[in-house]
Design a protein around this motif. Structure first.
Motif, mmCIF file in Angstrom:
data_model
loop_
_atom_site.group_PDB
_atom_site.id
_atom_site.type_symbol
_atom_site.label_atom_id
_atom_site.label_comp_id
_atom_site.label_asym_id
_atom_site.label_seq_id
_atom_site.Cartn_x
_atom_site.Cartn_y
_atom_site.Cartn_z
ATOM 1 N N CYS A 431 -30.085 -39.637 28.499
ATOM 2 C CA CYS A 431 -29.077 -40.547 28.042
ATOM 3 C C CYS A 431 -29.354 -41.675 27.601
ATOM 4 O O CYS A 431 -30.258 -42.735 28.313
ATOM 5 C CB CYS A 431 -27.979 -40.753 29.363
ATOM 6 S SG CYS A 431 -26.843 -41.913 29.039
ATOM 7 N N CYS A 434 -27.832 -44.983 29.805
ATOM 8 C CA CYS A 434 -27.979 -45.639 31.047
ATOM 9 C C CYS A 434 -29.643 -44.852 31.490
ATOM 10 O O CYS A 434 -30.068 -45.190 32.740
ATOM 11 C CB CYS A 434 -27.046 -45.109 32.155
ATOM 12 S SG CYS A 434 -27.353 -43.353 32.377
ATOM 13 N N TRP A 436 -30.441 -41.734 32.355
ATOM 14 C CA TRP A 436 -30.250 -40.628 33.223
ATOM 15 C C TRP A 436 -30.925 -39.488 32.285
ATOM 16 O O TRP A 436 -30.778 -39.484 31.248
ATOM 17 C CB TRP A 436 -28.970 -40.455 33.622
ATOM 18 C CG TRP A 436 -28.526 -39.090 34.105
ATOM 19 C CD1 TRP A 436 -28.419 -38.678 35.294
ATOM 20 C CD2 TRP A 436 -28.330 -37.844 33.023
ATOM 21 N NE1 TRP A 436 -28.317 -37.277 35.395
ATOM 22 C CE2 TRP A 436 -28.099 -36.544 34.358
ATOM 23 C CE3 TRP A 436 -28.397 -37.395 31.883
ATOM 24 C CZ2 TRP A 436 -27.840 -35.304 33.790
ATOM 25 C CZ3 TRP A 436 -27.924 -35.904 31.659
ATOM 26 C CH2 TRP A 436 -27.670 -35.020 32.551
ATOM 27 N N CYS A 471 -22.610 -38.056 29.587
ATOM 28 C CA CYS A 471 -23.791 -38.175 30.573
ATOM 29 C C CYS A 471 -23.000 -38.193 32.090
ATOM 30 O O CYS A 471 -21.894 -38.796 32.230
ATOM 31 C CB CYS A 471 -24.427 -39.813 30.364
ATOM 32 S SG CYS A 471 -25.372 -40.150 31.913
ATOM 33 N N CYS A 474 -23.031 -41.932 33.514
ATOM 34 C CA CYS A 474 -22.269 -43.280 33.093
ATOM 35 C C CYS A 474 -21.291 -42.645 32.305
ATOM 36 O O CYS A 474 -20.411 -43.524 31.835
ATOM 37 C CB CYS A 474 -23.301 -44.287 32.272
ATOM 38 S SG CYS A 474 -23.800 -43.628 30.721
HETATM 39 ZN ZN ZN Z 1 -25.838 -42.283 30.965
#
Ligand code: ZN
Ligand code: ADP
Ligand code: ZN
Length: 724
Positions: A431, A434, A436, A471, A474
């Motif tokens: 992602c 963020c 991830w 995601c 987020c």
């Molecule tokens: Zn994210």
């Protein structure tokens, strides 16, 4: 006093079991017996016949039935199996279970040994002429239209043929018959004139026929090793002896099988995993009675009986497929040497990229070295060139220089191979908002993006999930595949070169056994094409129009925690590079890397595999790693980490005190979590094999007795080749 039979049973306990002899018949070592075991019955192999033990014969149970009048396993095989079980810490019964085809581990009479043939009936011939059938039936009728065929050959040419055969036989279109094996059919093809190097290799090995001597034949793919094998097998056959040829993988060797059959003019038994159990047992028994003269097979074929042995050959001896990675963890190359010694025959190890183990043995004078340096028919060896990827604008991981070279190749009407040892679209899904990324919940490792199926997959445990649209952490829609797999390269190359066919070769596109050959068969020798794929592309049949090999991203291999990664990388690069320029056209190899200065790549490209291997071996010697030391790995896994830790701590404590072995661990495995199980290990290492082995059996017995052992799955791996 009655004698006592010591019997190996297929149970994972490192002991033999005592029984009283059967009421009828003489049970000799190597005979199979049916015995009572627990609440049921088992089939075992008599290992020894002894005078009564002090345990008291009256408490022993009696063998229910003797299954063989004469021993099924001869003295040499019995001795080798006992050695192997001892060396690799297997249970004796497990070693026998690996050696005997499944159908011979049943209380049934031995199958008849006539060759099974299938042919068309008159009605079948008309059905073929009329083209009235479809699918598998049609293919089978077409195969048999040219004459009767052996069942084994049918299995090789048309996997799954038996279902069709049954249907067609029921309606009277096919006939099954059993005839004695065809002996000498005249050879259909002639040997080429051997080069001086080939002649010398053949002559050297030939002087050792009739005695034990290992040879290491070093020659790149295409250098003519198989011709050397063929010439030697001919000599062995002329002496009325048997030859065993081991190959790492049968799916990639149909050409070799064809070559052997056409050249030698004798039936070649092929032992591979796709054989039906009945066929496997028959092939094994034909080797045992001497009617099979040439046996070609993968790892487990090393257990084939060879009463008239003349020669054992291990092709691609460096290949890790020779090591069994579960259950009875033997190494077929090493076992081939043990058998050759027991049988008093030469053993020939062949490879273009010999293992450091074999090179060390050659250096120490235990093996005699043979070299094939020139490639028959090739103009010159391929040119190899490094592409520095740093500070380049990459197109899906491919540099402008690499793409330009592919463009020039296909413009000339030639073929290019793009090698990347990762399947799927991308190894990570990230992602951008963020940070991830998608991990496998059962392994804690990144999931691979498979774009075609819109799936995320774990390449360690096969966990699968749908690719998320946003995601999960987020909520942003900013998910980006990171890095490249073969699927992504295929997509990028198709977009870049729309007028050229792009073929992807990896486990996904070649699920079926013969799919790989079929895929390659669609390539025309006179047409341009681009092949993209994993290490499957390192082998397989000759591609005369392939002139460029582009190796994309091997950097992972340069900083792996496994000390064998460098050796594997060098072998892979050389094998893949060897695909370029095999026929009349010169080849070119491009190796794209972020580390153009890496010493391994440097020495590999400047001086070749032999020099790189010498450097790697010197390094192993300096830091005392195999083959300059010896290892045993204790692995354990369980759902709960405490259980693993407790067992490994107990195992550590059970080692003899002040014993001269180095101990690493207990520690988490390099992959601490896999498929939801916590994993740990304890590594033992010693400079002397004898020192290490002297304590292993008693340690293994101590481990079996540990209460903490019952809460984990554990295994001992002697000479592990993979520290994961
Ligand atoms: Zn994210
Ligand atoms: P390897 O087993 O080392 O890959 P092969 O024995 O398959 O090599 O040889 C590669 C190719 O060269 C094959 O097509 C083979 O027929 C051919 N070849 C090998 N030796 C000779 C020779 N002495 N003369 C002509 N052709 C040869
Ligand atoms: Zn997983």
């Amino acid at each position: 006093m009655p004698a006592v039979l010591r019997v190996a049973l297929p149970v994972p306990l490192p002991t033999l079991f005592d029984y009283l002899p059967p009421a009828a018949g003489e049970a000799r070592p190597g005979c199979r017996v049916l015995v009572p075991f627990g609440r049921g019955k088992q089939i075992g192999v008599v290992v020894a016949v002894e005078a009564e033990t002090t345990l008291g014969g009256n408490r022993l149970k009696q063998v229910i039935r003797l299954l063989d009048d004469t021993p099924l396993l001869d003295a040499e095989l019995m001795q080798t199996l006992a050695w192997a079980a001892d060396y690799w810490l297997g249970a004796p019964g497990e070693a026998y279970a690996n050696a005997l085809p499944l159908a011979l581990r049943e209380a049934k009479p031995l199958p008849a040994l006539g060759e099974e043939y299938w042919s068309l009936s008159v009605a079948g011939q008309s059905a073929h002429d009329a083209g009235s059938r479809r699918g598998g039936s049609k293919a089978l009728l077409a195969l048999l239209a040219s004459g009767p065929m052996r069942a084994q050959e049918l299995s090789e040419r048309l996997p799954g043929w038996r279902a069709a055969a049954r249907r067609l036989a029921d309606t009277g279109l096919l006939e099954r018959s059993e005839r004695p094996p065809l002996n000498a059919t005249p050879p259909a093809s002639l040997a080429p004139r051997l080069s001086d190097e080939q002649q010398q290799a053949v002559a050297t090995v030939a002087t050792s026929l009739g005695q034990y001597q290992p040879f290491l034949l070093d020659g790149v793919t295409g250098s003519g090793k198989t011709e050397v094998y063929l010439a030697l097998i001919e000599q062995v056959l002329a002496q009325r002896r048997q030859a065993l040829l081991l190959v790492p993988e049968i799916g990639l060797a149909p050409q070799t099988v064809r070559r052997l059959r056409e050249r030698l003019g004798v039936a070649v038994e092929v032992l591979h995993s796709n054989l039906s159990e009945g066929d496997r047992a028959r092939a094994w028994l034909r080797a045992r009675n001497g009617s099979a003269r040439v046996i070609l097979g993968t790892r487990s074929a090393v257990f084939t009986p060879l009463p008239q042995a003349g020669l054992i050959i291990v092709d691609e001896e460096h290949d890790s497929a020779y090591k069994q990675q579960e259950g009875f963890r033997y190494h077929a190359r090493d076992l081939a040497l043990v058998r050759a010694r027991a049988l008093g025959v030469p053993v020939l190890l062949g490879s273009g990229t010999p293992s450091l183990e074999s090179l060390a043995n050659a250096e120490a004078g235990r093996y005699r070295s043979l070299h094939l340096r020139a490639r028959p028919g090739a103009i010159r060896p391929p040119q190899v060139q490094i592409i520095d990827m740093r500070a380049q604008r990459l197109e899906h991981g491919m540099s402008p220089a690499l793409l330009a070279a592919i463009g020039e190749t296909v413009a000339r009407g030639e073929q290019a191979l793009v090698f990347r040892n990762r399947r799927g679209y991308a190894p990570v899904l990230l992602c951008h908002s963020c940070g991830w990324h998608a991990d496998c919940p059962r392994c804690d490792r990144p999931l691979t993006v498979h774009a075609g199926r819109r799936q995320l997959r774990c390449h360690h445990c096969d966990y699968r999930s749908r690719m998320p649209d946003a995601c999960p952490s987020c909520g942003a829609g900013d998910l980006k595949p990171q890095g490249q797999g073969t699927e992504r390269l295929e997509e990028a190359l198709t977009a870049q070169f729309p007028q050229v066919p792009v073929l992807r070769v990896d486990r996904e596109t070649t699920r079926r056994r013969d799919a790989f050959e079929q895929l390659l068969a669609t390539l025309r020798d006179d047409q341009p094409a681009i092949l993209v794929g994993t290490q499957m592309l390192a082998k397989g049949h000759d591609l005369p129009n392939l002139t460029l090999v582009a190796i994309v991203g091997v950097d992972e291999g340069l900083h792996s925690v496994d000390f064998r990664a460098g050796e594997r990388l060098a072998q892979l690069v050389v094998q893949v590079a060897g695909r370029a320029g095999r026929a009349r056209k010169p080849g070119r190899v491009l190796l794209q890397t972020h580390q153009p200065e890496h010493p391994l790549l440097r020495s590999l490209l400047a001086q070749g595999y032999a020099a790189a291997a010498r450097d790697l071996l010197a390094e192993r010697r300096q830091i005392q790693l195999p083959p300059c030391s010896h290892q045993v790995l204790l692995r354990a896994d369980a759902v709960q980490r405490e259980h693993v830790d407790a067992f490994l701590a107990d195992a550590h404590a059970a080692l003899p005190p002040d014993y001269p072995v180095q101990i690493a661990g207990p520690m988490p495995a390099p992959m601490p979590l896999r498929a939801g199980r916590q994993r740990g290990q304890l590594l033992l290492e010693a400079a002397s094999r004898q020192t290490l082995h002297a304590m292993l059996r008693s340690w293994q017995l101590a481990l079996l007795a540990l209460p903490s052992a019952r809460r984990v799955r554990w295994s001992l791996d002697v000479d592990p080749i993979d520290l994961y």
